[in-house]
Each structure stands twice: as structure tokens, then as C-alpha cells.
Design a protein around this motif. Sequence first.
Motif, short mmCIF file in Angstrom:
data_model
loop_
_atom_site.label_atom_id
_atom_site.label_comp_id
_atom_site.label_asym_id
_atom_site.label_seq_id
_atom_site.Cartn_x
_atom_site.Cartn_y
_atom_site.Cartn_z
N GLN A 197 0.86 -1.18 0.00
CA GLN A 197 0.00 0.00 0.00
C GLN A 197 0.89 1.23 0.00
O GLN A 197 1.65 1.45 0.94
CB GLN A 197 -0.90 0.01 1.22
CG GLN A 197 -1.92 -1.12 1.23
CD GLN A 197 -2.79 -1.04 2.47
OE1 GLN A 197 -2.39 -0.53 3.51
NE2 GLN A 197 -3.99 -1.57 2.37
N TYR A 229 1.56 5.51 -0.41
CA TYR A 229 0.95 6.78 -0.06
C TYR A 229 1.79 7.90 -0.64
O TYR A 229 2.95 7.72 -1.00
CB TYR A 229 0.84 6.94 1.46
CG TYR A 229 2.18 6.93 2.16
CD1 TYR A 229 2.91 8.10 2.32
CD2 TYR A 229 2.73 5.74 2.63
CE1 TYR A 229 4.15 8.10 2.93
CE2 TYR A 229 3.97 5.73 3.25
CZ TYR A 229 4.67 6.90 3.40
OH TYR A 229 5.89 6.91 4.01
N GLU A 230 1.20 9.08 -0.73
CA GLU A 230 1.92 10.28 -1.15
C GLU A 230 1.42 11.47 -0.35
O GLU A 230 0.24 11.56 -0.04
CB GLU A 230 1.72 10.54 -2.64
CG GLU A 230 2.50 11.74 -3.14
CD GLU A 230 2.26 12.05 -4.61
OE1 GLU A 230 3.07 12.79 -5.16
OE2 GLU A 230 1.26 11.59 -5.16
N PRO A 287 -1.59 11.38 4.51
CA PRO A 287 -1.18 10.55 3.37
C PRO A 287 -2.36 10.27 2.46
O PRO A 287 -3.44 9.91 2.91
CB PRO A 287 -0.66 9.28 4.03
CG PRO A 287 -1.35 9.20 5.35
CD PRO A 287 -1.59 10.63 5.77
N LEU A 288 -2.13 10.42 1.17
CA LEU A 288 -3.15 10.10 0.17
C LEU A 288 -2.77 8.78 -0.49
O LEU A 288 -1.59 8.53 -0.75
CB LEU A 288 -3.22 11.21 -0.88
CG LEU A 288 -3.57 12.59 -0.34
CD1 LEU A 288 -3.46 13.63 -1.44
CD2 LEU A 288 -4.96 12.58 0.25
N PRO A 289 -3.74 7.91 -0.78
CA PRO A 289 -3.41 6.64 -1.43
C PRO A 289 -2.74 6.88 -2.78
O PRO A 289 -3.07 7.81 -3.51
CB PRO A 289 -4.78 5.98 -1.63
CG PRO A 289 -5.71 6.69 -0.71
CD PRO A 289 -5.16 8.07 -0.54
N TYR A 335 4.03 1.48 2.84
CA TYR A 335 3.97 1.12 4.26
C TYR A 335 4.79 -0.14 4.53
O TYR A 335 4.68 -1.14 3.84
CB TYR A 335 2.52 0.90 4.69
CG TYR A 335 1.70 2.16 4.68
CD1 TYR A 335 1.88 3.13 5.66
CD2 TYR A 335 0.77 2.40 3.68
CE1 TYR A 335 1.14 4.30 5.66
CE2 TYR A 335 0.00 3.57 3.67
CZ TYR A 335 0.19 4.51 4.66
OH TYR A 335 -0.54 5.66 4.65
N ALA A 385 6.59 10.31 -0.58
CA ALA A 385 5.82 9.12 -0.92
C ALA A 385 6.46 7.93 -0.21
O ALA A 385 7.62 7.98 0.20
CB ALA A 385 5.80 8.90 -2.43
#
Length: 134
Positions: free
Chosen positions: A13, A15-16, A31-33, A57, A54
Amino acid sequence: MDVSFRNYRREGQAYEFLKTMSADWDDVWVPLPAPTQGHRTDWVAGDSDWLDAAGIYGETGQLSMDVLHYPAGTTSKVSWFGPIQRPRMSAAGGNQPGRYLDTMLVPAPGWGDSGAGHVGDAYANFDVNDRETL
């Protein structure tokens, strides 16, 4: 911005964070997906200063080395999760050596991705041994 995510595998997964720099610095980073592999177009306000980060996880995290500035009316390219190349220092990420009284702090990020201007870490990735010694 034309953004590419180039991890070597699709699993995980990602994130950015993309944050405009404000005078008060009291914003919360959310965090945005993001995909681990793929391309997308992000629209940002031109002529503003930005910080970008970015990660995946439990595997890797990356942060832009410097404060970014995207001129209005232009297209920029950003690439994440490229091949790991070498250790790098970054002014934007708080990774500069410092001294306080008789103590020196020398944070040294373990690596940077090739050519993209990011520093990286492997927090929470217990398969990686990232340490410094004198």
C-alpha cells in the motif's frame, strides 16, 4: 504534474504527501493513497513552494531533497520508487548534520532513488539493516 510510481512489484500500500509551504507550518500531513506502479496526472497551484513525499507502508519512504517550485503554465515530471542508487543528504528533510553543545547529530538517509532527487529511508522495514558506524 506527470507522476510515475515505479516500484518493482505491485504489492503493498503506497501513499503520497504533497504539501504547499505555508508561512505558519502548522498543517497536518495527511497521506493520500497512491499506486505502487502506474502513472497519473496531479494538478497543483503554480508558483507555490511544495514539499513532496511518498512511501510504501512497511517498506520504504522517500522525501524530495529540496523545496519544489512548479512554474505556472508548465508540466513537470515526478517519479517515485525508482532503483536505489546511493546515500544522499537533504536540506528539506531535516537531514543536515548539526551540533548542540558537545553532541553531534549526523542523520544520514540510507539511500536516494536514481535521478529523481529524493532521499529515502526504510523505517518499519525490518528486513533492511540501515546503520552508520565510525
